[in-house]
Enzyme design. Structure first.
Site, mmCIF file in Angstrom:
data_model
loop_
_atom_site.group_PDB
_atom_site.id
_atom_site.type_symbol
_atom_site.label_atom_id
_atom_site.label_comp_id
_atom_site.label_asym_id
_atom_site.label_seq_id
_atom_site.Cartn_x
_atom_site.Cartn_y
_atom_site.Cartn_z
ATOM 1 N N VAL A 91 5.217 12.681 21.848
ATOM 2 C CA VAL A 91 3.957 12.760 21.104
ATOM 3 C C VAL A 91 3.257 11.399 21.028
ATOM 4 N N GLY A 97 2.987 5.370 3.159
ATOM 5 C CA GLY A 97 4.056 5.394 4.158
ATOM 6 C C GLY A 97 3.566 5.248 5.588
ATOM 7 N N THR A 98 4.447 5.643 6.500
ATOM 8 C CA THR A 98 4.142 5.559 7.931
ATOM 9 C C THR A 98 2.858 6.326 8.238
ATOM 10 N N CYS A 99 2.786 7.536 7.723
ATOM 11 C CA CYS A 99 1.703 8.445 8.103
ATOM 12 C C CYS A 99 0.328 7.830 7.849
ATOM 13 N N GLU A 118 -0.258 10.445 22.870
ATOM 14 C CA GLU A 118 -1.439 10.215 22.013
ATOM 15 C C GLU A 118 -1.957 8.786 22.213
ATOM 16 N N HIS A 122 -17.758 35.256 17.508
ATOM 17 C CA HIS A 122 -18.134 34.930 18.886
ATOM 18 C C HIS A 122 -19.341 34.011 18.871
ATOM 19 N N GLY A 176 13.423 -0.273 -3.390
ATOM 20 C CA GLY A 176 14.206 0.545 -4.314
ATOM 21 C C GLY A 176 15.625 0.699 -3.798
ATOM 22 N N MET A 236 10.161 15.421 12.574
ATOM 23 C CA MET A 236 9.607 14.270 11.859
ATOM 24 C C MET A 236 8.095 14.435 11.789
ATOM 25 N N THR A 239 0.840 -1.199 0.000
ATOM 26 C CA THR A 239 0.000 0.000 0.000
ATOM 27 C C THR A 239 0.872 1.245 0.000
HETATM 28 P P1 FAD Z 1 7.288 7.749 5.678
HETATM 29 O O1 FAD Z 1 5.882 8.162 5.853
HETATM 30 O O2 FAD Z 1 7.931 6.978 6.766
HETATM 31 O O3 FAD Z 1 7.322 6.901 4.329
HETATM 32 C C1 FAD Z 1 8.469 6.258 3.887
HETATM 33 C C2 FAD Z 1 8.068 5.184 2.914
HETATM 34 O O4 FAD Z 1 9.227 4.724 2.255
HETATM 35 C C3 FAD Z 1 7.435 3.951 3.569
HETATM 36 O O5 FAD Z 1 6.253 3.631 2.928
HETATM 37 C C4 FAD Z 1 8.489 2.864 3.374
HETATM 38 O O6 FAD Z 1 7.926 1.577 3.217
HETATM 39 C C5 FAD Z 1 9.140 3.323 2.095
HETATM 40 N N1 FAD Z 1 10.495 2.833 1.896
HETATM 41 C C6 FAD Z 1 11.541 2.863 2.764
HETATM 42 N N2 FAD Z 1 12.652 2.373 2.186
HETATM 43 C C7 FAD Z 1 12.307 2.010 0.927
HETATM 44 C C8 FAD Z 1 13.012 1.459 -0.160
HETATM 45 N N3 FAD Z 1 14.326 1.201 -0.095
HETATM 46 N N4 FAD Z 1 12.334 1.201 -1.296
HETATM 47 C C9 FAD Z 1 11.010 1.469 -1.397
HETATM 48 N N5 FAD Z 1 10.299 2.019 -0.402
HETATM 49 C C10 FAD Z 1 10.933 2.286 0.734
HETATM 50 N N6 FAD Z 1 3.110 13.408 11.750
HETATM 51 C C11 FAD Z 1 2.274 14.454 11.672
HETATM 52 O O7 FAD Z 1 2.611 15.459 11.050
HETATM 53 N N7 FAD Z 1 1.038 14.422 12.273
HETATM 54 C C12 FAD Z 1 0.617 13.351 12.977
HETATM 55 O O8 FAD Z 1 -0.493 13.348 13.503
HETATM 56 C C13 FAD Z 1 1.496 12.241 13.090
HETATM 57 N N8 FAD Z 1 1.118 11.148 13.772
HETATM 58 C C14 FAD Z 1 1.964 10.074 13.851
HETATM 59 C C15 FAD Z 1 1.565 8.978 14.604
HETATM 60 C C16 FAD Z 1 2.399 7.873 14.708
HETATM 61 C C17 FAD Z 1 1.951 6.687 15.517
HETATM 62 C C18 FAD Z 1 3.642 7.875 14.025
HETATM 63 C C19 FAD Z 1 4.529 6.673 14.090
HETATM 64 C C20 FAD Z 1 4.052 8.969 13.289
HETATM 65 C C21 FAD Z 1 3.213 10.093 13.211
HETATM 66 N N9 FAD Z 1 3.595 11.231 12.504
HETATM 67 C C22 FAD Z 1 2.753 12.301 12.438
HETATM 68 C C23 FAD Z 1 4.887 11.321 11.820
HETATM 69 C C24 FAD Z 1 4.708 11.065 10.320
HETATM 70 O O9 FAD Z 1 4.122 9.788 10.134
HETATM 71 C C25 FAD Z 1 6.043 11.131 9.597
HETATM 72 O O10 FAD Z 1 6.676 12.364 9.891
HETATM 73 C C26 FAD Z 1 5.840 11.044 8.097
HETATM 74 O O11 FAD Z 1 5.198 9.844 7.764
HETATM 75 C C27 FAD Z 1 7.166 11.147 7.363
HETATM 76 O O12 FAD Z 1 6.948 11.048 6.008
HETATM 77 P P2 FAD Z 1 8.054 10.508 5.003
HETATM 78 O O13 FAD Z 1 7.449 10.651 3.654
HETATM 79 O O14 FAD Z 1 9.335 11.149 5.279
HETATM 80 O O15 FAD Z 1 8.256 8.969 5.381
HETATM 81 P P1 NAI Z 2 9.284 12.085 20.750
HETATM 82 O O1 NAI Z 2 10.619 12.587 20.407
HETATM 83 O O2 NAI Z 2 8.083 12.945 20.570
HETATM 84 O O3 NAI Z 2 9.248 11.637 22.282
HETATM 85 C C1 NAI Z 2 10.134 10.705 22.812
HETATM 86 C C2 NAI Z 2 10.179 10.916 24.313
HETATM 87 O O4 NAI Z 2 10.879 9.838 24.881
HETATM 88 C C3 NAI Z 2 10.905 12.198 24.718
HETATM 89 O O5 NAI Z 2 10.130 12.877 25.646
HETATM 90 C C4 NAI Z 2 12.214 11.685 25.290
HETATM 91 O O6 NAI Z 2 12.734 12.528 26.291
HETATM 92 C C5 NAI Z 2 11.770 10.351 25.858
HETATM 93 N N1 NAI Z 2 12.839 9.366 25.997
HETATM 94 C C6 NAI Z 2 13.877 9.112 25.167
HETATM 95 N N2 NAI Z 2 14.618 8.092 25.631
HETATM 96 C C7 NAI Z 2 14.038 7.673 26.776
HETATM 97 C C8 NAI Z 2 14.316 6.648 27.723
HETATM 98 N N3 NAI Z 2 15.362 5.845 27.571
HETATM 99 N N4 NAI Z 2 13.500 6.510 28.792
HETATM 100 C C9 NAI Z 2 12.419 7.337 28.949
HETATM 101 N N5 NAI Z 2 12.111 8.312 28.087
HETATM 102 C C10 NAI Z 2 12.894 8.479 27.009
HETATM 103 O O7 NAI Z 2 9.153 10.700 19.949
HETATM 104 P P2 NAI Z 2 7.914 9.754 19.718
HETATM 105 O O8 NAI Z 2 6.812 10.071 20.658
HETATM 106 O O9 NAI Z 2 8.456 8.382 19.673
HETATM 107 O O10 NAI Z 2 7.465 10.167 18.261
HETATM 108 C C11 NAI Z 2 8.387 10.043 17.164
HETATM 109 C C12 NAI Z 2 8.148 11.116 16.150
HETATM 110 O O11 NAI Z 2 6.917 10.921 15.494
HETATM 111 C C13 NAI Z 2 8.118 12.476 16.789
HETATM 112 O O12 NAI Z 2 9.326 13.116 16.484
HETATM 113 C C14 NAI Z 2 6.989 13.185 16.149
HETATM 114 O O13 NAI Z 2 7.469 14.234 15.360
HETATM 115 C C15 NAI Z 2 6.304 12.160 15.248
HETATM 116 N N6 NAI Z 2 4.902 12.100 15.654
HETATM 117 C C16 NAI Z 2 4.132 13.205 15.439
HETATM 118 C C17 NAI Z 2 2.837 13.223 15.854
HETATM 119 C C18 NAI Z 2 2.039 14.457 15.658
HETATM 120 O O14 NAI Z 2 2.462 15.308 14.902
HETATM 121 N N7 NAI Z 2 0.899 14.607 16.285
HETATM 122 C C19 NAI Z 2 2.202 12.079 16.494
HETATM 123 C C20 NAI Z 2 3.120 10.987 16.699
HETATM 124 C C21 NAI Z 2 4.407 11.018 16.260
#
Ligand code: FAD
Ligand code: NAI
Length: 467
Positions: A184, A40-42, A188, A445, A115, A319, A37
């Site tokens: 984060v 990506g991660t998002c 969440e 308001h 890739g 990220m 699919t």
């Molecule tokens: P990714 O979305 O990680 O996509 C990378 C893609 O590359 C993947 O599909 C992977 O399979 C593919 N890939 C890797 N290597 C290869 C290869 N060699 N060949 C082919 N394909 C490959 N960010 C927000 O802004 N708002 C949020 O609410 C938010 N919530 C999140 C919740 C969680 C639980 C997590 C884990 C992350 C969240 N994030 C959020 C962070 C967000 O998902 C990432 O910042 C974002 O997806 C990064 O986009 P990207 O395009 O760099 O990489």
């Molecule tokens: P994060 O960087 O937001 O939080 C990680 C936390 O773990 C920090 O508070 C750090 O101090 C703590 N930590 C690190 N090592 C530790 C240890 N050994 N023991 C205890 N605490 C420790 O990273 P998180 O939550 O894993 O998210 C990863 C990324 O995904 C973030 O950078 C964020 O940008 C992105 N994301 C964004 C979302 C959004 O935009 N709403 C939602 C979820 C993820």
């Protein structure tokens, strides 16, 4: 051999947006994704599924805890976790299929497989069955994203000691979920299970939650989540995570340096994410990683190879999906000869707890560290008529403005709907508005947005009206 102007590796928000923009600008574009699919991660295991579960769990929480205050009797409200997860999967499916449609619409060639760079102008695509295809390209955009970071001493068994990916697909509601990391993801996904009835205990290494955001937001969120029942151990260093059958144990040193142990049935490790570059063949194009495993890029997002760019989680910076998207657009437009620009200071950050948390621009801590002279205005959400009407009274808005010029330098919000409210601040700051500009704009308001106006009034001349 198929030839392209651009090959994008990775189909997350960075990669698929880059591909669309390249195609819009007339480039022959291919998108390579190793999974079946797109998105990506998002879309698959990040932003979208987590928000689906946050919304579902919030409905349950409100029905269970808050409806009665509004005069709505619901009787016994129950959770069907499997149905909630099925709905989440359906939302993900519709969203990722939407990307398939966008690729078709923009005539982008999608190739599923791993890739890798054969050299600077040739990309190999290896399917799951081992079949390899070679394509030729003028330019490459690497958008391979990130993976969860691990703790060196903890074995992630992905059943009870889990990452966010497994936490989005649990088969039961944990009795006691121990969350490592008060960032984060921890807050969440901790909120999701807390609302569904789990006991949730967060162990955070630093002395505050959501480090990186303004300190006032950390404090307010800490207070509100504690009120909701979440437990916290700040300034705590985890030393061991072990599993014994259905139980997990987390040993840590508390802030006094004493050893403590928590026992639960699930442990979510959410201590950050690391760039993902495995199998990419960067060495074949002479690209070396930096000390944190990221692909180094210049201000044009160009790597050390002059036709290869990198964007999103795999490079420096926040990220975030919208950051990756902006970078995808930037590279595409540069390739078309345009001169785009990203102001990284104006990329907002949002945490989708309830209330939500959002911030843009400089935090008060950053301004102090830089020695910038600033004014701060603040307004409590509970003073808003709209907040009292809905019952969501927790939170605050803080506006930071330059002491002399009154230019807005940062806006920080904890509030119901903060994720949407922050957009006003981004627009204002993009146009270099002053706090008084915001204060003089008519805000409907009753709305939550009135708190932004009031905080701006407070920053301008300490003349908030409703406090
Ligand atoms: P990714 O979305 O990680 O996509 C990378 C893609 O590359 C993947 O599909 C992977 O399979 C593919 N890939 C890797 N290597 C290869 C290869 N060699 N060949 C082919 N394909 C490959 N960010 C927000 O802004 N708002 C949020 O609410 C938010 N919530 C999140 C919740 C969680 C639980 C997590 C884990 C992350 C969240 N994030 C959020 C962070 C967000 O998902 C990432 O910042 C974002 O997806 C990064 O986009 P990207 O395009 O760099 O990489
Ligand atoms: P994060 O960087 O937001 O939080 C990680 C936390 O773990 C920090 O508070 C750090 O101090 C703590 N930590 C690190 N090592 C530790 C240890 N050994 N023991 C205890 N605490 C420790 O990273 P998180 O939550 O894993 O998210 C990863 C990324 O995904 C973030 O950078 C964020 O940008 C992105 N994301 C964004 C979302 C959004 O935009 N709403 C939602 C979820 C993820």
């Amino acid at each position: 051999m198929q030839k392209f102007d651009v090959v994008v590796i990775g189909s997350g928000p960075g990669g698929y947006v880059a591909a669309i923009r390249c195609a819009q600008l007339g480039m022959k574009t291919a998108l390579v994704e190793k999974y079946d699919t797109l998105g990506g991660t998002c879309l698959n295991v990040g932003c979208i599924p987590s928000k689906a579960l946050l919304d579902s769990s919030e409905h349950y929480y409100n029905a269970h805890k808050n409806f009665a205050d509004h005069g709505i009797e619901t009787g016994d409200v129950k959770v069907d976790l499997q149905k909630m997860i099925d709905r989440k999967n359906q939302v993900v499916k519709q969203t990722t299929q939407g990307i398939d449609y966008l690729m078709d619409k923009n005539k982008i060639t999608v190739l599923h497989g791993l890739g890798s760079l054969k050299d600077k102008t040739h990309v190999l695509v290896e399917k799951n069955d081992g079949e390899k295809q070679e394509i030729e390209t003028k330019n490459v955009i690497i958008a391979t994203g990130s993976k969860p970071s691990a703790l060196p001493f903890a074995k992630m068994d992905k059943e009870r000691i889990i990452t966010s990916t497994e936490a989005l697909n649990l088969k039961e509601i944990p009795k006691h979920l121990i969350v490592i990391g008060g960032g984060v993801i921890g807050l969440e996904l901790g909120s999701v299970y807390q609302r569904l009835g789990s006991e949730v205990t967060v162990v955070e290494y630093l002395d505050r939650l959501i480090p990186g955001m303004d300190g006032a937001l950390s404090k307010e969120l800490h207070k509100v989540l504690r009120k909701q029942g979440m437990k916290f151990n700040l300034s705590s260093k985890v030393t061991e995570i072990s599993r014994d059958g259905d139980k997990v144990k987390v040993a840590f040193e508390n802030k006094k340096g004493d050893a403590e142990t928590l026992e639960g049935d699930y442990c979510l490790i959410a201590v950050g994410r690391r760039p993902f570059t495995e199998g990419l063949g960067l060495e074949n194009a002479g690209i070396e990683l930096d000390e944190r495993g990221r692909i180094p890029v210049d201000e044009h997002l160009k790597t050390s190879a002059d036709n290869i760019y990198a964007i999103g989680d795999v490079i420096r910076g926040a990220m975030l999906a919208h950051k990756a998207e902006e970078e995808g657009m930037l590279v595409a437009e540069q390739l078309a000869g345009q001169k785009p620009h990203i102001d990284y200071n104006l990329i907002p950050g949002v945490v989708y707890t309830w209330p939500e948390v959002a911030g843009v621009g400089k935090t008060e801590e950053q301004l102090k560290e830089e020695g910038t002279k600033y004014k701060a205005g603040q307004f409590p959400i509970r003073a808003l008529g709209r907040a009292r009407a809905s019952g969501d009274i927790d939170g605050l808005v803080k506006v930071l403005a330059d002491e002399k010029t009154d230019e807005v330098l940062g806006v920080h919000i904890v509030s119901a709907r903060a994720a949407d409210m922050i957009a006003e601040a981004v627009v204002a700051m993009e146009f270099r508005a002053s706090a008084e500009d915001i204060a003089r704009i008519s805000h409907a308001h009753p709305t939550y947005m009135e708190a932004v106006k009031e905080a701006a009034l407070d920053a301008t001349e300490k003349r908030a009206l409703h406090i």
